[in-house]
Design an enzyme around this catalytic site. Structure first.
Site, mmCIF file in Angstrom:
data_model
loop_
_atom_site.group_PDB
_atom_site.id
_atom_site.type_symbol
_atom_site.label_atom_id
_atom_site.label_comp_id
_atom_site.label_asym_id
_atom_site.label_seq_id
_atom_site.Cartn_x
_atom_site.Cartn_y
_atom_site.Cartn_z
ATOM 1 N NE ARG A 1 -3.866 54.111 18.109
ATOM 2 C CZ ARG A 1 -4.582 54.404 17.030
ATOM 3 N NH1 ARG A 1 -4.278 53.854 15.876
ATOM 4 N NH2 ARG A 1 -5.591 55.240 17.107
ATOM 5 C CG MET B 1 -4.953 57.192 4.679
ATOM 6 S SD MET B 1 -4.927 58.919 5.236
ATOM 7 C CE MET B 1 -4.080 59.703 3.854
ATOM 8 C CD GLU B 2 -1.073 54.966 7.147
ATOM 9 O OE1 GLU B 2 -1.193 56.184 7.269
ATOM 10 O OE2 GLU B 2 -1.978 54.160 7.457
ATOM 11 N N GLY C 1 -3.511 49.653 12.997
ATOM 12 C CA GLY C 1 -4.157 50.946 12.820
ATOM 13 C C GLY C 1 -5.662 50.833 12.679
ATOM 14 C CB THR C 2 -8.309 53.144 12.831
ATOM 15 O OG1 THR C 2 -7.689 54.370 12.410
ATOM 16 C CG2 THR C 2 -8.110 52.961 14.330
ATOM 17 C CB SER D 1 -11.970 53.828 13.690
ATOM 18 O OG SER D 1 -11.536 54.370 12.454
ATOM 19 C CG ASP D 2 -14.222 56.040 9.923
ATOM 20 O OD1 ASP D 2 -14.361 56.670 8.858
ATOM 21 O OD2 ASP D 2 -13.142 55.514 10.250
#
Length: 235
Positions: free
Chosen positions: A25, A181-182, A90-91, A204-205
């Site tokens: 990405r 996660m970050e 990010g997602t 994204s979900d």
């Protein structure tokens, strides 16, 4: 000037760096959005690029997944390459019912089950928060162009697959918007080294409704988020 994880020359990075998790990405962002983009590092296939957007010098680099991986790269960028602003693009997985696929979340703060910030903060709880100047810049740009965003607390998880079946419900009850996660690690790290940090996330979900983007939807959503973020950072 190279570090154990970045093989770039001194001055190779701009003072502002976008940090997607996926190194491919990073490559996509450089090719799609930057002019005169140059690959400046490729150690362990964690690609980093520097180029220009609207005449301003800017960089992008993958970080991998999770706080440990992203913290390695962010630390070396800040300490060894003089980076001042790190922006995760990010997602995330939504947990609030009124968040839909494709929505944008600005992480005002980041709760976590990771112990990294307690290690930084003498065993005490650290309130991991975004840089206000970065957050307000992206939020203001979103208002200008009519893109709705949600601003609030996210959760930076150590485990992608939680063994707790009530995990998402617990987070939702506490007002958490989404899981990633970050962010908590990046916010703590930025505080430690006097840098600025922000996480801009595309849903994204959905963790409570079993909904997820397909590959094309994910790419379109991430591109829209990246465009908004770059426009905000490079006024």
């Amino acid at each position: 000037m190279s570090t154990p994880h970045i093989d770039a020359a001194e001055g190779a990075f701009a003072t502002t760096v976008l940090l997607p998790g996926d190194p491919l990405r990073s490559q996509h962002i450089a090719r799609k959005f930057f002019s005169d983009a140059v690959q400046v590092t490729s150690t362990r296939n964690m690609f980093g690029y520097t180029g220009f957007y609207r005449g301003q010098r800017i960089s992008v680099m993958g970080t991998g997944m999770g706080i440990p991986s992203s913290s390695i790269y962010a630390t070396e960028l800040i300490r060894h390459y003089g980076v001042k602003r790190i922006v995760r693009v990010g997602t995330c997985g939504a947990v609030q019912d009124d968040l839909a696929l494709g929505d944008l979340v600005l992480a005002l703060s980041a709760s976590t089950d990771s112990a990294v910030n307690r290690q930084r903060f003498a065993g005490m709880d650290f309130a991991a928060g975004a840089s206000y100047s970065l957050l307000s810049s992206v939020a203001d740009q979103a208002r200008r162009v009519g893109v709705p965003v949600r601003v609030g607390n996210v959760f930076s998880a150590d485990l992608f697959y939680s063994p707790n079946p009530n995990f998402a419900d617990t987070l939702a009850a506490m007002g958490i918007l989404a899981v990633e996660m970050e962010a908590a690690g990046l916010y703590g790290l930025a505080a430690e080294f006097g840098a600025e940090a922000l996480a801009v996330l595309t849903v994204s979900d959905h963790l409570r409704h079993d909904a997820r983007m397909d590959v094309n939807q994910r790419q379109t959503g991430v591109d829209a988020m990246t465009q908004l973020t770059l426009d905000a950072l490079c006024q």
